[in-house]
Design a protein around this motif. Structure first.
Motif, short mmCIF file in Angstrom:
data_model
loop_
_atom_site.label_atom_id
_atom_site.label_comp_id
_atom_site.label_asym_id
_atom_site.label_seq_id
_atom_site.Cartn_x
_atom_site.Cartn_y
_atom_site.Cartn_z
N LYS A 96 0.84 -1.19 0.00
CA LYS A 96 0.00 0.00 0.00
C LYS A 96 0.88 1.25 0.00
O LYS A 96 1.71 1.42 0.89
CB LYS A 96 -0.93 0.01 1.21
CG LYS A 96 -1.95 -1.13 1.19
CD LYS A 96 -2.90 -1.03 2.37
CE LYS A 96 -3.94 -2.15 2.33
NZ LYS A 96 -4.88 -2.06 3.46
N ILE A 97 0.64 2.10 -0.99
CA ILE A 97 1.46 3.31 -1.16
C ILE A 97 0.54 4.52 -1.18
O ILE A 97 -0.48 4.54 -1.88
CB ILE A 97 2.25 3.24 -2.48
CG1 ILE A 97 3.22 2.06 -2.46
CG2 ILE A 97 3.00 4.55 -2.74
CD1 ILE A 97 3.84 1.76 -3.80
N ALA A 98 0.88 5.54 -0.41
CA ALA A 98 0.18 6.82 -0.46
C ALA A 98 1.09 7.82 -1.16
O ALA A 98 2.28 7.92 -0.84
CB ALA A 98 -0.17 7.30 0.94
N ALA A 99 0.54 8.54 -2.11
CA ALA A 99 1.37 9.49 -2.87
C ALA A 99 0.51 10.63 -3.38
O ALA A 99 -0.70 10.50 -3.58
CB ALA A 99 2.05 8.78 -4.04
N THR A 100 1.16 11.76 -3.60
CA THR A 100 0.48 12.92 -4.17
C THR A 100 0.19 12.67 -5.65
O THR A 100 0.72 11.74 -6.26
CB THR A 100 1.34 14.16 -4.01
OG1 THR A 100 2.58 13.95 -4.71
CG2 THR A 100 1.63 14.45 -2.55
N HIS A 101 -0.62 13.54 -6.22
CA HIS A 101 -0.97 13.40 -7.63
C HIS A 101 0.29 13.41 -8.51
O HIS A 101 0.44 12.56 -9.40
CB HIS A 101 -1.90 14.53 -8.07
CG HIS A 101 -2.05 14.64 -9.56
ND1 HIS A 101 -2.93 13.87 -10.27
CD2 HIS A 101 -1.38 15.40 -10.47
CE1 HIS A 101 -2.82 14.15 -11.55
NE2 HIS A 101 -1.90 15.08 -11.71
N THR A 102 1.17 14.36 -8.28
CA THR A 102 2.35 14.49 -9.13
C THR A 102 3.20 13.23 -9.08
O THR A 102 3.67 12.73 -10.12
CB THR A 102 3.18 15.72 -8.72
OG1 THR A 102 2.38 16.90 -8.87
CG2 THR A 102 4.43 15.86 -9.58
N GLN A 103 3.42 12.69 -7.88
CA GLN A 103 4.23 11.47 -7.77
C GLN A 103 3.51 10.28 -8.40
O GLN A 103 4.12 9.47 -9.09
CB GLN A 103 4.55 11.17 -6.29
CG GLN A 103 5.13 12.34 -5.52
CD GLN A 103 6.31 13.01 -6.20
OE1 GLN A 103 7.15 12.34 -6.79
NE2 GLN A 103 6.38 14.33 -6.12
N LEU A 126 -2.56 1.87 -4.62
CA LEU A 126 -2.02 3.22 -4.67
C LEU A 126 -3.10 4.20 -4.22
O LEU A 126 -4.14 4.34 -4.86
CB LEU A 126 -1.56 3.56 -6.09
CG LEU A 126 -0.97 4.96 -6.31
CD1 LEU A 126 0.26 5.17 -5.43
CD2 LEU A 126 -0.61 5.16 -7.78
N LEU A 127 -2.85 4.85 -3.10
CA LEU A 127 -3.78 5.82 -2.54
C LEU A 127 -3.32 7.22 -2.93
O LEU A 127 -2.31 7.71 -2.42
CB LEU A 127 -3.83 5.69 -1.01
CG LEU A 127 -4.16 4.30 -0.45
CD1 LEU A 127 -3.96 4.28 1.06
CD2 LEU A 127 -5.57 3.90 -0.82
N GLN A 128 -4.02 7.86 -3.85
CA GLN A 128 -3.66 9.22 -4.23
C GLN A 128 -4.23 10.16 -3.18
O GLN A 128 -5.43 10.16 -2.91
CB GLN A 128 -4.21 9.57 -5.61
CG GLN A 128 -3.76 10.95 -6.08
CD GLN A 128 -4.23 11.24 -7.49
OE1 GLN A 128 -4.08 10.42 -8.39
NE2 GLN A 128 -4.82 12.42 -7.69
N ALA A 129 -3.37 10.96 -2.58
CA ALA A 129 -3.78 11.75 -1.42
C ALA A 129 -3.26 13.19 -1.51
O ALA A 129 -2.28 13.47 -2.20
CB ALA A 129 -3.27 11.11 -0.13
N ILE A 225 -3.57 21.80 -6.06
CA ILE A 225 -2.65 20.76 -5.61
C ILE A 225 -2.30 19.79 -6.73
O ILE A 225 -1.47 18.91 -6.55
CB ILE A 225 -3.25 19.97 -4.43
CG1 ILE A 225 -4.49 19.18 -4.86
CG2 ILE A 225 -3.56 20.88 -3.27
CD1 ILE A 225 -5.00 18.23 -3.82
N ASP A 226 -2.89 19.97 -7.88
CA ASP A 226 -2.81 19.01 -8.98
C ASP A 226 -2.13 19.67 -10.18
O ASP A 226 -2.61 20.67 -10.71
CB ASP A 226 -4.23 18.56 -9.32
CG ASP A 226 -4.29 17.45 -10.34
OD1 ASP A 226 -3.48 17.47 -11.28
OD2 ASP A 226 -5.17 16.58 -10.21
N SER A 227 -1.01 19.10 -10.64
CA SER A 227 -0.29 19.66 -11.78
C SER A 227 -1.15 19.70 -13.03
O SER A 227 -1.08 20.65 -13.83
CB SER A 227 0.98 18.82 -12.07
OG SER A 227 1.83 18.77 -10.96
N ASP A 228 -1.98 18.66 -13.25
CA ASP A 228 -2.82 18.63 -14.44
C ASP A 228 -3.88 19.73 -14.40
O ASP A 228 -4.25 20.28 -15.45
CB ASP A 228 -3.48 17.25 -14.57
CG ASP A 228 -2.47 16.18 -14.97
OD1 ASP A 228 -1.38 16.54 -15.45
OD2 ASP A 228 -2.76 14.99 -14.78
#
Length: 314
Positions: A96-103, A126-129, A225-228
């Motif tokens: 289980k991995i938590a990561a920001t949108h960019t990562q 993958l938990l996008q947080a 918070i989101d590059s896109d």
């Protein structure tokens, strides 16, 4: 005292003291949550939560200490399960991995693809947080590894390690006056509306510091918070964008153009972190080594032992 009561107390805190949200997260009723909490408080002989009528306002002083104990108890329960799973299931399980949108969007795919090819019996979650949510997900045991910029340092119960350094890029829509100009300065950028990251996130402090050094006050047209999301609104002409360099691809980001910036913005550091004192399956260490070969299992365990020694916990 039982585990359900302990989990409900932690969930209430995580839900910012909204009992309805905590009840939903734990698949129970609001009245059920209130009863479990009241039973626990009666057994302990202290109030865990400050109240105004039926509304919970926060933790009492003893409640804050109780929560620390609850976190440790639930962590060790998770460790027991992980130990048992290791010996019964070997190299199968869940990463289980938590990561920001960019990562999640631009950095981790190649590592996760490599991991999948080696460990096909391990399920990847993958938990996008939001960047500020990643430490909480680690501390609660909901993920094994967390990736973020600016939010993982100085959290006492986490072990943080450098992942990679990166720069910011200035982007503009096609046809913008800054497109194609050489040696654009921050003074030039400051004259335009700016679309960039929210305060305290994704290297925003480096961006702010670069403007402050030149006594400039940029006009923030939008913060995200989101590059896109930033790229979308730059493409619509809302302003000039400043984004993480790995989020821009000239081949894929049609309608946008990178600007050659003369003024340097300090580089940013993305880190990954682990919850201290948590038992980890071997494949967790193997994934970390894929991302950062120098951070081996021995390095992590030594860093953990050193922190425990400093804290006086061993």
């Amino acid at each position: 005292m039982n585990l359900k009561q302990l989990r409900l107390v932690r969930e209430i805190v995580r839900s910012n003291f909204h009992v309805t949200e905590a009840a939903s997260a734990q698949f129970t009723s609001q009245s059920g949550v209130s009863k479990h909490v009241k039973d626990l408080e009666d057994e302990l002989g202290v109030a865990i939560f400050e109240r105004r009528g039926k509304r919970l306002l926060g933790l009492t002083e003893p409640g804050a200490e109780v929560l620390k104990c609850i976190d440790r108890v639930l962590l060790e329960i998770g460790n027991i399960r992980n130990v048992a799973s290791t010996f019964s299931n070997g190299q199968s399980g869940t990463l289980k991995i938590a990561a920001t949108h960019t990562q999640s969007r631009y950095v981790l795919p190649k590592y996760l693809s490599e991991f999948r090819s080696r460990y096909d019996d391990v399920e990847i979650v993958l938990l996008q947080a939001h960047p500020r949510e990643v430490p909480a997900l680690l501390l609660s045991g909901e993920c094994d590894i967390g990736f973020a910029t600016d939010t993982l340092d100085d959290v006492p119960d986490l072990l943080a390690f450098p992942f990679y350094s990166w720069e910011h890029e200035v982007i503009v829509p096609e046809g913008h006056p800054l497109q194609g100009r050489e040696n654009v300065t921050l003074q030039d950028v400051a004259q335009c509306p700016l679309v960039t990251y929210d305060q305290g996130l994704t290297g925003r402090k480096q961006i702010d510091r670069a403007f402050e050094k030149l006594a400039l006050k940029p006009r923030i047209a939008m913060a995200a918070i989101d590059s896109d999301v930033i790229k979308t609104y730059v493409g619509l002409g809302l302003g000039v964008g400043i984004i993480a360099s790995m989020a821009y691809d000239a081949n894929n980001d049609s309608g946008l153009s990178k600007v050659s910036l003369k003024t340097r913005i300090d580089s940013s550091q993305t880190c990954f972190a682990l919850r201290r004192r948590r038992f980890r399956k071997d494949y967790v260490y193997r994934f970390i080594e894929m991302c950062a070969p120098a951070v081996t299992k021995d390095v992590i365990l030594q860093a953990e032992a050193l922190r425990d020694e400093i804290d006086g916990t061993i």
